[in-house]
Design an enzyme around this catalytic site. Structure first.
Site, PDB file in Angstrom:
ATOM      1  N   ASN A  78       0.869  -1.227  -0.132  1.00 28.06           N
ATOM      2  CA  ASN A  78      -0.088   0.004  -0.075  1.00 28.06           C
ATOM      3  C   ASN A  78       0.855   1.217  -0.090  1.00 28.06           C
ATOM      4  OD1 ASN A  78      -2.923  -0.960   0.361  1.00 28.06           O
ATOM      5  ND2 ASN A  78      -1.801  -2.271   1.949  1.00 28.06           N
ATOM      6  N   GLU A  79       1.167   1.685  -1.283  1.00 30.81           N
ATOM      7  CA  GLU A  79       2.191   2.754  -1.480  1.00 30.81           C
ATOM      8  C   GLU A  79       1.393   4.044  -0.960  1.00 30.81           C
ATOM      9  OE1 GLU A  79       5.125   2.107  -1.791  1.00 30.81           O
ATOM     10  OE2 GLU A  79       5.286   0.653  -3.239  1.00 30.81           O
ATOM     11  N   PRO A  80       2.010   5.186  -0.997  1.00 28.25           N
ATOM     12  CA  PRO A  80       1.691   6.527  -0.648  1.00 28.25           C
ATOM     13  C   PRO A  80       0.315   6.711  -1.619  1.00 28.25           C
ATOM     14  CG  PRO A  80       3.936   6.863  -0.628  1.00 28.25           C
ATOM     15  CD  PRO A  80       3.535   5.446  -1.045  1.00 28.25           C
TER      16      PRO A  80
END
Ligand code: PGA
Length: 264
Positions: A160-162
């Site tokens: 879950n990236e930025p």
């Protein structure tokens, strides 16, 4: 646990600082083992959410030791891994399938049928349905009892990236450039790192009843300070854990070195 400092009173989340990763890993492994032993004695399964990367390796080494030397049985454990590169074959040495068997599953008595790792070889048109099925399997297993996490330098948990949202569930995502460059060494060059991944969502993680986020070394210090002491939001997905009801951040001194609350 003499080398352990609990700074949960001063930070927004329960944060525990150890002299070395091995000590933090032993602390978490002991908690997991106690939970599994209790469930085993009640004849009940334990559902673990598992992570990959360098960070959980000392934890898996200790769980393997507890299995081999102290009789900890994983026969009734059901596991769900956080993520997998996409596309990637399970036989690829950089796949998370390969990692999990190398570091944990090949050394313990877990039933292969109880192991779940997102599949990195699906045709694109099957992915949505597959991800919905992954969520359903977690629910049908009773939900995750204990979730293990690392943190990426861009602030990801799982992949879950930025930009990831609090209500995101398991899905196909595009990797952050910093994540790709951090993985380049393993793949023999950034151009060989898959651009995408399947990952449990922030919501999937937040639904776990207990979360341990592990972080070692100074290179994680800056992002950990943001995650633990900064604003909660999509810029640093790990910061959502400030809102989780039972999360512990398990750090070594290097990883804790940028926390405002405590100076080492
Ligand atoms: P690492 O990766 O353990 O290899 O540092 C952590 C993560 O990306 O979650």
């Amino acid at each position: 646990m003499e080398n352990q400092t609990i700074v949960g009173q001063q930070t927004k989340v329960n944060t525990q600082i150890f002299d070395a990763p091995e000590e933090g890993a032993r602390y978490v492994a002991a908690k997991i083992a106690a939970f599994i032993n209790k469930r085993n004695s009640e004849g009940l399964p334990t559902v673990l959410g598992l992570a990959t990367g360098n960070t959980p390796i000392p934890l898996y080494m200790e769980l393997v030791r507890l299995h081999k030397e102290e009789g900890l049985s994983f026969k009734k454990v059901i596991s769900f891994n956080l993520d997998e590169y996409y596309p990637i074959s399970p036989d690829d040495v950089n796949s998370y399938h390969y990692f999990m068997f190398k570091h944990l599953f090949s050394h313990i008595d877990i039933d292969r049928a109880n192991v779940h790792i997102p599949v990195g070889t699906l045709a694109e048109h099957m992915i949505n349905e597959y991800c919905e099925g992954y969520e359903r399997m977690i629910r049908e297993a009773g939900g995750i009892d204990i979730q293990i996490l690392g943190i990426g330098r861009a602030g990801h948990i799982g992949f879950n990236e930025p930009g990831s949202q609090l209500n995101d569930i398991t899905r196909l995502v595009t990797l952050n450039p910093l994540t790709i460059s951090d993985a380049a060494g393993d793949f023999g060059g950034a151009e060989f790192v898959p651009r995408k991944a399947l990952t449990m969502g922030v919501r999937t993680i937040m639904e776990a009843r207990k979360v341990f986020l592990l972080g070692w070394g100074e290179k994680k210090a800056e992002i950990l300070a943001k995650a633990i002491e900064g604003q909660v939001g999509i810029e640093v997905p790990a910061s959502f854990l400030q809102k989780h009801k039972d999360t512990e951040f398990i750090l070594d001194k290097g990883a804790a070195s940028k926390l405002a609350c405590c100076k080492y």
